[in-house]
Design an enzyme around this catalytic site. Structure first.
Site, PDB file in Angstrom:
ATOM      1  CE  LYS A  23      24.192  43.558  41.438  1.00  0.00           C
ATOM      2  NZ  LYS A  23      23.694  42.488  40.583  1.00  0.00           N
ATOM      3  CD  GLU A  34      29.283  49.492  43.059  1.00  0.00           C
ATOM      4  OE1 GLU A  34      28.206  50.026  42.771  1.00  0.00           O
ATOM      5  OE2 GLU A  34      29.391  48.639  43.968  1.00  0.00           O
ATOM      6  CG  HIS A  91      29.763  37.836  46.586  1.00  0.00           C
ATOM      7  ND1 HIS A  91      30.294  38.941  47.209  1.00  0.00           N
ATOM      8  CD2 HIS A  91      30.687  37.433  45.682  1.00  0.00           C
ATOM      9  CE1 HIS A  91      31.484  39.205  46.686  1.00  0.00           C
ATOM     10  NE2 HIS A  91      31.742  38.300  45.768  1.00  0.00           N
ATOM     11  NE  ARG A  95      14.790  37.669  45.456  1.00  0.00           N
ATOM     12  CZ  ARG A  95      15.601  37.468  46.485  1.00  0.00           C
ATOM     13  NH1 ARG A  95      15.102  37.293  47.689  1.00  0.00           N
ATOM     14  NH2 ARG A  95      16.915  37.474  46.325  1.00  0.00           N
TER      15      ARG A  95
END
Length: 662
Positions: free
Chosen positions: A116, A200, A235, A297
């Site tokens: 990430k 973040e 999530h 994907r």
């Protein structure tokens, strides 16, 4: 075009790829672990090859074994599906090194998006907006805490590798940062072998909106509009829809352009999804979306895009991998109507969504205008080794209101027995007020979890019906005529029987009084309920309960009975049926598990003397404790399980020696 492909996956996605390949005249080779030897995807493929033992590390995650099988099969290309090795750059490289085509993006593109922190730096250079935060290499705990203070709480800590919500922690206060960081690192290390994180800004009540992109070997790149995946728990996506409610053309254009730039920045090819987090606190605006990550994907939720764009994304994957250009240009793509997908899992929403295992004793889905993508059939086992997805239910209609109505009705029409599922949770969620109004956000399920998962007690009518139908249920399920076992009641007159039922809400004691042919009165402490069997049907019966007619479907096993009525499933256990948990063998008696579950308490040790009726083992299965008792006097010879063990139906739990032999 390829003559033959190997599908390096299992379950629903393997079946999905096989379906398109067959339509295109492409032969398929499947792979399987020992747990999947009789799986649906193995049956549907033209041929199948064993990979290894049930654990994924010894089968579906073994690059060496899969590549060897691919070469042995004579396949020209490998489709990775999703999950397992689908986003592993080393796997893609190994496939290509073996002289085969990887049906997906180049290995370097997979690796670029796999971390990430690297991905966000690349996106920032490409002009794609990113969430304010720290994405660097300095992993000192004190340094990260300082960055969190600069960013401003709340913040979210994310593992830089992997995805799926693992290694992720929301932090509201500086006092909690250190413990959250430690937890995120431990989880990230265990899941990805990399404990590095990024920090973040956490957006309050954000929306998760993603863009489907597709590129080919000829430099063409398009986006296939957006999907709203805001309904999540831990999530993990639950219900997805396309297009996103409230989306404006201006914002769709801005997000689509940003997604295409993101894919072009890494030389992308094939199907991919660029995920954005959106600050929707004052509506959807083109300057309030931020890059989260790119999934290199095909996504689980790809059918909603197929529905609104009227195309087959797996077919596009195969054509692009074979070197063909994209079938359509951006100007040729249009949105048609609205689509939803709901993920049906074997899990227990009332108990923190714990995965459920067991045999799918009954499995039917609605046929009318509903798409079902599944990798299982009735009689299959839900294994503890893999994701417990049973099916995806997809609907499409001209408007959001119509599509949402079809989603609710489709969920209510599903009939699943043998395992606990999230069907009731999904049905309630599809009718939740904010969602119906088009205001989903990633925190909605957490805020409404009690209302969405609470266990409702069965109504008096259902309890009365269950009491009547439970009598001699052990014979009813085995008989050619499932209602033959009730015939002797016609001769009983005023005779009665005490019935004990166990439901997730508790234990219920009733008296069933036979009044005549198919006519009964069910008595509890509070009331008497007149119950009549009007007509027997192939899968149940038509009953009159307290003056109201009800069509009831009944299925299950000798230990568990599922009644379906008025669009709801009700599971009951018949405690006295647990006597069937003894298997008489030469020289000893074996106490066996009457259903899948966990061993909660072992009350005896080898050498203990027991009498008929003594409690031996307490199991926890399908929300209830089940006490297994001795059926004969004897001595405990061996205990084969320990507290906390997960066992399958039929597992021998302990052995008894007859008392006279002791």
């Amino acid at each position: 075009m390829f003559d033959k492909i190997l599908i390096a996956n299992r379950g629903e996605i393997a079946c999905r790829v096989i379906r398109t390949a067959k339509r295109m005249g492409i032969r398929t080779a499947a792979v399987y672990s020992d747990a999947d030897i009789g799986a649906l995807h193995v049956e549907l493929a033209d041929e199948a090859f064993r990979l290894g033992a049930a654990p994924a590390a010894e089968s579906y995650l073994s690059i060496e074994r899969i590549v060897a099988v691919a070469r042995r099969s004579g396949a020209q290309a490998v489709h990775p599906g999703y999950g397992f090795l689908s986003e592993n750059g080393d796997f893609a490289a190994a496939v290509e090194a073996a002289g085969l085509v990887f049906i997906g993006p180049p290995p370097d593109a997979i690796r670029a998006m796999g971390r990430k922190d690297v991905a966000k730096m690349l996106m920032e250079r490409a002009g794609v907006p990113i969430v304010p935060g720290y994405h660097g290499d300095n992993q000192d705990a004190g340094f990260l805490a300082e960055r969190a203070e600069e960013i401003g709480y709340p913040v979210i800590i994310k593992a830089r590798a992997g995805g799926g919500g693992k290694g992720m922690r929301r932090v509201e206060r500086s006092e909690d940062f250190s413990s959250a960081l430690d937890a995120a690192r431990r989880e990230a290390q265990g899941a990805f072998g990399d404990n590095a994180v990024l920090v973040e800004k956490y957006l309050v009540q954000p929306r998760h909106i993603e863009i489907q992109v597709f590129g080919d070997r000829h430099g063409n790149m398009v986006h296939l509009f957006e999907r709203d995946c805001s309904l999540q728990r831990r999530h993990q996506k639950v219900i997805e829809e396309a297009p996103a409610p409230g989306m404006t053309e201006e914002m769709r254009r801005a997000m689509g352009d940003a997604a295409v730039r993101a894919a072009q920045a890494i030389g992308y090819r094939g199907a991919g999804t660029v995920e954005f987090i959106v600050d929707a606190s004052s509506g959807l605006w083109p300057d309030r979306f931020f890059f989260m990550e790119m999934n290199t994907r095909l996504q689980v939720e790809h059918p909603v895009t197929e529905a609104i764009a009227d195309l087959d994304l797996v077919e596009w994957q195969l054509r692009v991998a074979a070197g063909e250009p994209l079938p359509k240009k951006q100007a040729d793509l249009e949105i048609d109507g609205w689509a939803f997908e709901a993920r049906i899992y074997a899990e227990d929403p009332a108990h923190a969504f714990l995965p459920a295992i067991g045999t799918l004793s009954h499995l039917t889905f609605p046929d009318d205008d509903v798409r079902i993508d599944t990798g299982v059939r009735a009689g299959d086992q839900v294994s503890p080794y893999y994701d417990p997805l049973i099916a995806k239910l997809i609907v499409h209609a001209p408007s959001r209101r119509e599509a949402l109505g079809k989603l609710t009705r489709g969920l209510q029409a599903c009939r699943i027995g043998g395992v606990t599922t999230n069907l009731d949770f999904l049905t309630r969620l599809s009718k939740q007020g904010d969602f119906v109004a088009g205001h989903p956000d990633t925190g909605l399920i957490d805020r409404q979890v009690d209302a969405l998962t609470s266990i409702e007690p069965p109504g008096d009518a259902i309890v009365a019906a269950a009491a009547v139908l439970s009598l001699d249920v052990h014979r009813a399920f085995d008989a050619n005529d499932p209602w033959q076992a009730l015939g002797h009641w016609q001769q009983w007159g005023e005779m009665s029987r005490i019935v004990t039922l166990e439901h997730a809400y508790g234990r219920i004691l009733l008296r069933v009084i036979a009044k005549g042919r198919d006519l009964f009165v069910v008595q509890t402490d509070q009331r008497m309920t007149a119950t009549r069997i009007i007509r027997r049907l192939e899968d149940g019966c038509l009953m009159e309960v307290d003056g109201r007619q009800m069509r009831i479907q009944i299925f299950g096993s000798p230990q568990r009975m599922t009644l379906l009525a008025d669009g709801k499933a009700h599971e009951f256990h018949v405690p006295d049926m647990l006597a069937g948990g003894v298997d008489h063998a030469a020289g000893s008696d074996h106490l066996v598990a009457p259903m899948p579950g966990f061993v909660k308490i072992v009350r005896v040790r080898p050498g203990d003397t027991v009498s008929t009726g003594d409690a031996l083992i307490v199991m926890e299965a399908m929300k209830m404790e089940l006490t297994l008792a001795a059926m004969d006097d004897g001595v405990v010879e061996n205990v084969h399980v320990a507290e906390g063990d997960q066992v399958a139906e039929g597992t021998v739990l302990l052995s008894l020696e007859p008392k006279e032999a002791s």
